[in-house]
Design a protein around this motif. Structure first.
Motif, PDB file in Angstrom:
ATOM      1  N   LEU A 123       0.861  -1.180   0.000  1.00 45.50           N
ATOM      2  CA  LEU A 123       0.000   0.000   0.000  1.00 45.50           C
ATOM      3  C   LEU A 123       0.898   1.230   0.000  1.00 45.50           C
ATOM      4  CD1 LEU A 123      -2.688   1.540   0.296  1.00 45.50           C
ATOM      5  CD2 LEU A 123      -2.490   1.221   2.770  1.00 45.50           C
ATOM      6  N   ILE A 124       0.722   2.088  -1.000  1.00 45.95           N
ATOM      7  CA  ILE A 124       1.535   3.295  -1.123  1.00 45.95           C
ATOM      8  C   ILE A 124       0.620   4.491  -0.914  1.00 45.95           C
ATOM      9  CG2 ILE A 124       3.096   4.618  -2.595  1.00 45.95           C
ATOM     10  CD1 ILE A 124       3.637   2.033  -4.137  1.00 45.95           C
ATOM     11  N   ALA A 125       0.856   5.217   0.185  1.00 45.77           N
ATOM     12  CA  ALA A 125       0.056   6.394   0.511  1.00 45.77           C
ATOM     13  C   ALA A 125       0.867   7.644   0.218  1.00 45.77           C
ATOM     14  CB  ALA A 125      -0.354   6.366   1.979  1.00 45.77           C
ATOM     15  N   CYS A 126       0.219   8.606  -0.403  1.00 51.96           N
ATOM     16  CA  CYS A 126       0.871   9.871  -0.729  1.00 51.96           C
ATOM     17  C   CYS A 126       0.125  11.013  -0.049  1.00 51.96           C
ATOM     18  CB  CYS A 126       0.897  10.078  -2.244  1.00 51.96           C
ATOM     19  SG  CYS A 126       1.889  11.498  -2.777  1.00 51.96           S
ATOM     20  N   ARG A 127       0.898  12.043   0.322  1.00 56.91           N
ATOM     21  CA  ARG A 127       0.406  13.258   0.993  1.00 56.91           C
ATOM     22  C   ARG A 127       0.206  13.062   2.494  1.00 56.91           C
ATOM     23  NH1 ARG A 127      -4.146  14.825  -3.522  1.00 56.91           N
ATOM     24  NH2 ARG A 127      -2.729  15.573  -5.138  1.00 56.91           N
ATOM     25  N   PHE A 128      -0.557  12.007   2.867  1.00 57.69           N
ATOM     26  CA  PHE A 128      -0.829  11.781   4.284  1.00 57.69           C
ATOM     27  C   PHE A 128      -0.628  10.308   4.618  1.00 57.69           C
ATOM     28  CE2 PHE A 128      -3.378  15.486   3.143  1.00 57.69           C
ATOM     29  CZ  PHE A 128      -3.004  16.388   4.131  1.00 57.69           C
ATOM     30  N   PRO A 129      -0.113  10.005   5.818  1.00 55.91           N
ATOM     31  CA  PRO A 129       0.062   8.604   6.219  1.00 55.91           C
ATOM     32  C   PRO A 129      -1.237   8.014   6.745  1.00 55.91           C
ATOM     33  CG  PRO A 129       0.862  10.031   7.963  1.00 55.91           C
ATOM     34  CD  PRO A 129       0.421  10.944   6.829  1.00 55.91           C
ATOM     35  N   LEU A 130      -1.251   6.706   6.867  1.00 58.30           N
ATOM     36  CA  LEU A 130      -2.383   6.052   7.489  1.00 58.30           C
ATOM     37  C   LEU A 130      -2.334   6.264   8.996  1.00 58.30           C
ATOM     38  CD1 LEU A 130      -2.621   2.757   5.431  1.00 58.30           C
ATOM     39  CD2 LEU A 130      -3.891   4.878   5.146  1.00 58.30           C
ATOM     40  N   ALA A 131      -3.438   5.953   9.642  1.00 60.67           N
ATOM     41  CA  ALA A 131      -3.589   6.313  11.057  1.00 60.67           C
ATOM     42  C   ALA A 131      -2.741   5.442  11.973  1.00 60.67           C
ATOM     43  CB  ALA A 131      -5.061   6.229  11.447  1.00 60.67           C
TER      44      ALA A 131
ATOM     45  N   GLU B 152       4.450  16.715  -0.307  1.00 60.45           N
ATOM     46  CA  GLU B 152       5.315  15.908  -1.174  1.00 60.45           C
ATOM     47  C   GLU B 152       5.910  14.788  -0.331  1.00 60.45           C
ATOM     48  OE1 GLU B 152       5.314  16.459  -4.252  1.00 60.45           O
ATOM     49  OE2 GLU B 152       4.705  18.540  -4.511  1.00 60.45           O
ATOM     50  N   SER B 153       5.030  13.900   0.148  1.00 64.93           N
ATOM     51  CA  SER B 153       5.447  12.819   1.038  1.00 64.93           C
ATOM     52  C   SER B 153       4.843  11.505   0.573  1.00 64.93           C
ATOM     53  CB  SER B 153       5.027  13.109   2.488  1.00 64.93           C
ATOM     54  OG  SER B 153       5.537  14.351   2.935  1.00 64.93           O
ATOM     55  N   VAL B 154       5.520  10.405   0.929  1.00 64.90           N
ATOM     56  CA  VAL B 154       5.031   9.092   0.542  1.00 64.90           C
ATOM     57  C   VAL B 154       5.387   8.084   1.627  1.00 64.90           C
ATOM     58  CG1 VAL B 154       7.126   8.443  -0.730  1.00 64.90           C
ATOM     59  CG2 VAL B 154       4.927   7.421  -1.362  1.00 64.90           C
ATOM     60  N   TRP B 155       4.461   7.125   1.848  1.00 70.90           N
ATOM     61  CA  TRP B 155       4.660   6.061   2.829  1.00 70.90           C
ATOM     62  C   TRP B 155       4.320   4.732   2.151  1.00 70.90           C
ATOM     63  CZ3 TRP B 155       2.616  10.765   3.717  1.00 70.90           C
ATOM     64  CH2 TRP B 155       3.145  11.533   4.766  1.00 70.90           C
ATOM     65  N   VAL B 156       5.147   3.730   2.393  1.00 69.56           N
ATOM     66  CA  VAL B 156       4.939   2.401   1.811  1.00 69.56           C
ATOM     67  C   VAL B 156       4.671   1.421   2.944  1.00 69.56           C
ATOM     68  CG1 VAL B 156       5.916   0.570   0.376  1.00 69.56           C
ATOM     69  CG2 VAL B 156       6.486   2.966  -0.097  1.00 69.56           C
ATOM     70  N   TYR B 157       3.551   0.665   2.831  1.00 68.31           N
ATOM     71  CA  TYR B 157       3.146  -0.284   3.867  1.00 68.31           C
ATOM     72  C   TYR B 157       3.079  -1.692   3.273  1.00 68.31           C
ATOM     73  CZ  TYR B 157       1.492   4.073   6.021  1.00 68.31           C
ATOM     74  OH  TYR B 157       1.409   5.341   6.530  1.00 68.31           O
ATOM     75  N   ASP B 158       3.510  -2.654   4.065  1.00 65.04           N
ATOM     76  CA  ASP B 158       3.370  -4.055   3.677  1.00 65.04           C
ATOM     77  C   ASP B 158       2.019  -4.555   4.201  1.00 65.04           C
ATOM     78  OD1 ASP B 158       4.806  -6.635   2.688  1.00 65.04           O
ATOM     79  OD2 ASP B 158       3.962  -7.175   4.654  1.00 65.04           O
ATOM     80  N   ILE B 159       1.136  -4.889   3.292  1.00 67.71           N
ATOM     81  CA  ILE B 159      -0.238  -5.229   3.686  1.00 67.71           C
ATOM     82  C   ILE B 159      -0.284  -6.517   4.498  1.00 67.71           C
ATOM     83  CG2 ILE B 159      -2.511  -5.832   2.786  1.00 67.71           C
ATOM     84  CD1 ILE B 159      -2.056  -3.916   0.491  1.00 67.71           C
ATOM     85  N   ASP B 160       0.509  -7.515   4.136  1.00 67.33           N
ATOM     86  CA  ASP B 160       0.499  -8.774   4.889  1.00 67.33           C
ATOM     87  C   ASP B 160       0.906  -8.551   6.345  1.00 67.33           C
ATOM     88  OD1 ASP B 160      -0.278 -10.129   2.632  1.00 67.33           O
ATOM     89  OD2 ASP B 160       1.755 -10.724   2.057  1.00 67.33           O
ATOM     90  N   THR B 161       1.896  -7.697   6.565  1.00 69.40           N
ATOM     91  CA  THR B 161       2.333  -7.413   7.935  1.00 69.40           C
ATOM     92  C   THR B 161       1.233  -6.736   8.730  1.00 69.40           C
ATOM     93  OG1 THR B 161       4.634  -7.192   7.197  1.00 69.40           O
ATOM     94  CG2 THR B 161       4.053  -6.197   9.309  1.00 69.40           C
ATOM     95  N   GLU B 162       0.525  -5.802   8.091  1.00 64.32           N
ATOM     96  CA  GLU B 162      -0.548  -5.091   8.800  1.00 64.32           C
ATOM     97  C   GLU B 162      -1.728  -6.011   9.100  1.00 64.32           C
ATOM     98  OE1 GLU B 162      -0.020  -2.221  10.071  1.00 64.32           O
ATOM     99  OE2 GLU B 162       1.910  -2.064   9.064  1.00 64.32           O
TER     100      GLU B 162
END
Length: 273
Positions: free
Chosen positions: A220-228, A246-256
């Motif tokens: 999951l790649i979120a841009c502008r704002f991170p997940l909660a 101008e920000s980006v966060w990358v999440y591993d869905i299986d881990t979450e």
């Protein structure tokens, strides 16, 4: 005039057609008398006819609207209807459960998102809330089969047009759908340009990702704002903070998903998370 016509007919009947007249004199005199009687009847009939109103101008004609007026009215109605139907999908955002307006992604944001996507064979990407389709189209240009989920029908139509202009209609598709009803089980990368509001939008995105089927190894790649509450395995935050976006966060869905199951089972969060 019927009485006059009858009188004329009676007078004609009293003529003596059998009287001898030398040569054709009798016939000539009879025909002249018939013609004079017919002309007299026609003159009387015309005197009693109602006058033809067509040669006289209608005093109310000057109050009638011009012929081109109806075309002007029809044109104005068409323009107003077009504006209403064109603007309405953008205005109704304020009445949705999550009133997040359409804000186009900048070239830098697109670059930051896509550099975390590997264009390998069979890779698929979905943009949740694709807007005008620029992220999907740019991913398709890199060789990634991409799909955009967007609820605004005008933005979906424009996205298809833009994909055609960029020559990627074969691998870039779009669907007019509510993102909460989208199936994410076949995608390797889920892109989200989120936002902060008073309706807990990012929290509900987390619930959808954590509880619905997703592809193994998906990111999951979120841009502008991170997940909660999700923990990013990679982040690149704008020095200006939330004002820069101008920000980006990358999440591993299986881990979450694993974290969510352990927390619901009372096991707590995994070590290091």
């Amino acid at each position: 005039w019927p009485r006059i016509r009858g009188a004329g007919a009676a007078a004609a009947s009293r003529l003596q057609p059998g009287r001898w007249v030398p040569g054709n004199t009798a016939k000539a005199e009879g025909s002249k008398q018939d013609e004079s009687i017919d002309s007299m009847i026609e003159s009387i009939e015309s005197a009693f006819k109602e006058p033809d109103p067509s040669p006289y101008p209608n005093p109310t004609d000057h109050n009638k609207p011009p012929a081109w007026g109806k075309y002007v009215v029809a044109g104005c109605a068409t323009v107003v209807s077009g504006l209403v139907f064109g603007v309405l999908p953008f205005v109704t955002v304020a009445f949705r459960r999550h009133p997040l307006p359409f804000v186009p992604a900048t070239p830098k944001q697109i670059h930051m998102v896509l550099r975390h996507c590997k264009p390998t064979a069979g890779t698929r990407l979905v943009d949740m809330g694709s807007g005008d389709g620029r992220v999907v189209i740019e991913a398709a240009r890199k060789g990634i089969r991409s799909k955009g989920i967007e609820i605004n029908q005008w933005l979906v139509l424009y996205s298809y047009y833009s994909a055609w202009r960029n020559g990627v209609t074969g691998i870039a598709t779009f669907s007019r759908k509510n993102l909460w009803k989208a199936d994410l089980s076949e995608f390797d990368y889920v892109v989200l340009f989120g936002g902060k509001d008073a309706t807990n939008f990012m929290e509900e995105v987390e619930d959808k990702i954590a509880t619905e089927p997703t592809k193994e190894g998906a990111k999951l790649i979120a841009c502008r704002f991170p997940l909660a509450t999700f923990t990013a395995e990679f982040e690149e935050v704008d020095p200006m903070g939330e004002k820069g976006l101008e920000s980006v966060w990358v999440y591993d869905i299986d881990t979450e998903k694993m974290k969510r199951k352990m927390m619901e089972g009372g096991g707590g969060a995994p070590a290091g998370k």
